[in-house]
Design a protein around this motif. Structure first.
Motif, mmCIF file in Angstrom:
data_model
loop_
_atom_site.group_PDB
_atom_site.id
_atom_site.type_symbol
_atom_site.label_atom_id
_atom_site.label_comp_id
_atom_site.label_asym_id
_atom_site.label_seq_id
_atom_site.Cartn_x
_atom_site.Cartn_y
_atom_site.Cartn_z
ATOM 1 N N ILE A 1 -69.555 -18.436 73.124
ATOM 2 C CA ILE A 1 -68.470 -17.608 72.586
ATOM 3 C C ILE A 1 -67.781 -16.954 73.755
ATOM 4 O O ILE A 1 -68.098 -15.845 74.144
ATOM 5 C CB ILE A 1 -69.024 -16.544 71.627
ATOM 6 C CG1 ILE A 1 -69.842 -17.224 70.539
ATOM 7 C CG2 ILE A 1 -67.932 -15.735 70.993
ATOM 8 C CD1 ILE A 1 -70.656 -16.278 69.729
ATOM 9 N N LYS A 2 -66.880 -17.655 74.380
ATOM 10 C CA LYS A 2 -66.236 -17.066 75.554
ATOM 11 C C LYS A 2 -64.796 -17.540 75.679
ATOM 12 O O LYS A 2 -64.431 -18.204 76.642
ATOM 13 C CB LYS A 2 -67.033 -17.360 76.818
ATOM 14 C CG LYS A 2 -67.466 -18.793 76.950
ATOM 15 C CD LYS A 2 -68.272 -18.994 78.211
ATOM 16 C CE LYS A 2 -68.624 -20.459 78.320
ATOM 17 N NZ LYS A 2 -69.555 -20.761 79.366
ATOM 18 N N ASN A 3 -64.006 -17.199 74.670
ATOM 19 C CA ASN A 3 -62.586 -17.516 74.772
ATOM 20 C C ASN A 3 -61.859 -16.581 75.710
ATOM 21 O O ASN A 3 -60.865 -16.944 76.322
ATOM 22 C CB ASN A 3 -61.941 -17.408 73.390
ATOM 23 C CG ASN A 3 -62.177 -18.633 72.567
ATOM 24 O OD1 ASN A 3 -62.624 -19.644 73.095
ATOM 25 N ND2 ASN A 3 -61.895 -18.557 71.293
ATOM 26 N N LEU A 4 -62.325 -15.342 75.775
ATOM 27 C CA LEU A 4 -61.593 -14.324 76.527
ATOM 28 C C LEU A 4 -62.102 -14.288 77.948
ATOM 29 O O LEU A 4 -63.286 -14.075 78.188
ATOM 30 C CB LEU A 4 -61.775 -12.965 75.867
ATOM 31 C CG LEU A 4 -61.234 -12.866 74.457
ATOM 32 C CD1 LEU A 4 -61.700 -11.596 73.822
ATOM 33 C CD2 LEU A 4 -59.742 -12.906 74.467
ATOM 34 N N ARG A 5 -61.254 -14.471 78.864
ATOM 35 C CA ARG A 5 -61.644 -14.483 80.267
ATOM 36 C C ARG A 5 -60.580 -13.782 81.101
ATOM 37 O O ARG A 5 -59.434 -13.761 80.753
ATOM 38 C CB ARG A 5 -61.774 -15.940 80.769
ATOM 39 C CG ARG A 5 -63.132 -16.549 80.540
ATOM 40 C CD ARG A 5 -64.144 -15.888 81.432
ATOM 41 N NE ARG A 5 -65.517 -16.205 81.029
ATOM 42 C CZ ARG A 5 -66.150 -17.291 81.439
ATOM 43 N NH1 ARG A 5 -65.562 -18.150 82.214
ATOM 44 N NH2 ARG A 5 -67.384 -17.487 81.076
#
Lengths: 112, 512
Positions: free
Chosen positions: A107-111
């Protein structure tokens, strides 16, 4: 003293869980462990050695009462903790529906 | 006893309740209830700031009078600093709710939105008004829980991820704050801020003071997103619906973070130089790192969110400079000037950052994208959005005659007069980099390419959104009047006096 130290150890257990666990559910559980170590600490603060529950009895003027205020604070804090945990669980259910996983590494869309 | 004080919390709580019940039966009732509540709060917050004239008024909940001079009830304290924050919260809240009329119509379940919005405002008003630290914690949680829900309002992948991150870090912050509070209660056996100051006195051991201060600083620093604690802010603020981003960035980080830090460190603890140094360093660090992280962003709202960190750095740094000078006991007038600059910047940041988020929302509403690379040429198509965002960009980068210029100028002058030349240089450089970053925003969003006017091209947003944006743009200009001595004496000077005079707050509350 040993009780306070155990309380601190419980807090660290929770913190360790929040930092190292990869499962969203386990992070929530660790957060709850931290919360409860704090509540325990608050309740300990109000304790007076050989104290009795703070219900004033005019017949016995010389007994020592424990401090009732931290108990009221703990009750309030537990209610708040319940609300945050419920909210987190609701979000986790939604996340599971969208991502089909509870693994935080996926769950790592935001970077950035 | 000021009868207006409890209304600040009671009215939005009642509004949240009524919205859920009446909104079920009457369409559109939710909007009007929300707007009426916020309009009422805005009016009474202006009444209270003008009627206060430097005094402190206290409302004792339940009418519990002090016993032998020791306050035992719950105190709600309205002083000049709280009054400033109340004006910010309720004005920005009102304008955001007017903006939401058309913006939130694209989502479902509007009832929940307006209800949560009122709850969040109630929480923030409560934080600002409460006179004891445990109630600060409670109201903090009320506003935090409703903001968790509002960040996730779109229930898409990004929103959910952002809100999970925000909640875990927010929960951590709450625990740190609660432990700090319990330590203070352990030592002082009271929760009232004024009474704690009197109870702890000057001769409390440093080994007790420093861990407690560090706990509270990291807890509220997480809420205020000062730099080592900033990880959640860009995600949460960019994923929320735009009116909520405006509330979070413009108000929540100030009311729940900066305000409480100021209140506790100036009015509850004895000011020590090493803690002041730490605060100044953290402020300068957030200022510099925030703007450097912002410059590489291509998502408008992420860019704005990183700028929030950087601009809050200005406030924390100037408060820190003021604390250092107060702790040394030299140049008290420079300390007042630094704190004045910080508070002024706090007010200004609320105006221009909310405006920028509303602009970003307007662009997203019409073009459906937040990526700067894929937009452009909107200047001719959306004149109101374009001109108001130009005003806000100039204000945030400190170009005269907009408000940001005056507050940054005061901060830099105070830094130079206090012989903090390095900090002054950093402040100037950060301001220039901010200008560069907003030039990029202006160029890529509004100019850069020509779009033919046609049926499908984006057009100006509906009236409620334009109304909020234009009002905030006018505020950006009008707020520069606070730099004038006549206006400053009414608004800023009493608040600074409460912060700098170490005994005023305590004596006037325990004396009641």
């Amino acid at each position: 003293m040993i009780l306070y130290l155990l309380c601190f150890v419980l807090f660290l257990v929770g913190l360790y869980g929040v930092i190292t666990r990869r499962n969203l559910m386990k992070i929530t559980i660790s957060l709850s462990i931290m919360e409860f170590s704090t509540f325990l600490f608050l309740a300990l603060i109000g304790y007076v050695k050989n104290g009795v529950p703070p219900i004033v009895d005019p017949a016995k003027p010389d007994v020592i009462y424990v401090d009732p205020l931290p108990q009221a604070m703990v009750l309030t804090a537990i209610v708040i903790g319940l609300a945050t945990t419920a909210m987190l669980m609701a979000v986790i259910i939604r996340i599971y529906r969208k991502y089909k996983t509870l693994d935080i590494r996926e769950i790592k869309n935001l970077r950035g | 006893m000021n009868p207006l004080i409890p209304l600040f919390v009671a009215v939005p709580l009642g509004g949240a309740f009524l919205t859920m019940i009446i909104g079920k039966f009457l369409r559109n009732a939710n909007k009007y209830i929300g707007m009426t509540v916020l309009l009422f709060l805005m009016v009474i917050s202006y009444i209270s700031i003008t009627g206060l004239s430097g005094n402190i008024s206290v409302y004792k909940v339940g009418g519990w009078e002090p016993v032998n001079g020791t306050p035992i009830g719950i105190y709600m304290v309205l002083d000049s600093l709280s009054a400033i924050l109340l004006c910010i919260i309720n004005t920005i809240g009102f304008l955001s709710i007017v903006y939401s009329f058309t913006y939130i119509a694209q989502y479902t379940s509007e009832n929940y939105f307006y209800s949560l919005f009122c709850l969040m405002v109630a929480g923030m008003n409560g934080i600002v008004l409460s006179g004891d630290i445990f109630n600060i914690y409670i109201f903090l949680e009320i506003s935090a829980i409703s903001s968790y829900a509002l960040v996730a309002f779109g229930v898409e992948r990004e929103q959910l991820e952002a809100t999970f991150k925000y909640q875990v870090l927010g929960g951590l912050a709450s625990m740190l704050i609660l432990i700090g509070i319990s330590f203070i209660y352990w030592k002082a056996k009271t929760l009232n801020i004024a009474d704690i100051k009197a109870a702890l006195g000057t001769n409390t051991a440093k080994s007790f003071y420093i861990p407690v201060q560090l706990l509270l600083l990291s807890g509220f620093g997480l809420k205020a997103a000062i730099i080592p604690f900033h990880a959640w802010l860009p995600d949460a603020h960019s994923s929320a619906p735009s009116p909520i981003s405006a509330m979070l960035s413009g108000v929540l980080i100030k009311a729940a973070g900066i305000y409480v830090i100021l209140r506790l460190f100036f009015n509850m603890f004895i000011i020590t130089e090493d803690m002041a140094m730490l605060l100044t360093t953290l402020g300068a660090l957030s200022m510099a790192v925030g703007v450097l992280l912002a410059i590489g962003q291509w998502d408008i709202k992420r860019l704005l969110a990183y700028h929030s960190i950087s601009q809050m750095g200005y406030v924390v740094m100037s408060a820190g400079i003021g604390m250092i000078l107060l702790a040394r006991g030299t140049k008290p007038e420079v300390a007042s000037l630094a704190i004045a600059g910080g508070l002024f910047h706090l007010i200004n940041h609320a105006a221009f950052k909310s405006l920028l988020f509303l602009n970003a929302g307007a662009i997203e509403y019409r073009t459906g994208t937040r990526d700067l690379k894929s937009m452009g040429g909107l200047a001719g198509l959306m004149p109101a959005t374009s001109s108001t965002s130009f005003v806000a960009s100039m204000a945030i980068s400190g170009i005269p005659p907009f408000n940001g210029f005056f507050s940054k100028l005061i901060i830099i002058i105070a830094a130079i007069m206090g012989k903090f030349y390095f900090l002054a240089v950093i402040a100037v450089i950060v301001s220039i980099v901010t200008l560069a970053s907003f030039m990029k925003f202006q160029r890529y969003a509004f100019y850069n390419k020509e779009i033919e006017k046609s049926e499908n091209s984006p057009k100006e947003v509906p009236f409620p959104m334009v109304f909020s944006m234009v009002t905030l743009a006018v505020l950006c200009l009008v707020l520069s009047l606070i730099a004038l001595p006549q206006v400053r004496d009414v608004i800023l000077t009493p608040a600074i006096r409460i912060l700098t005079d170490s005994q005023l707050y305590t004596t006037s509350i325990t004396g009641m």
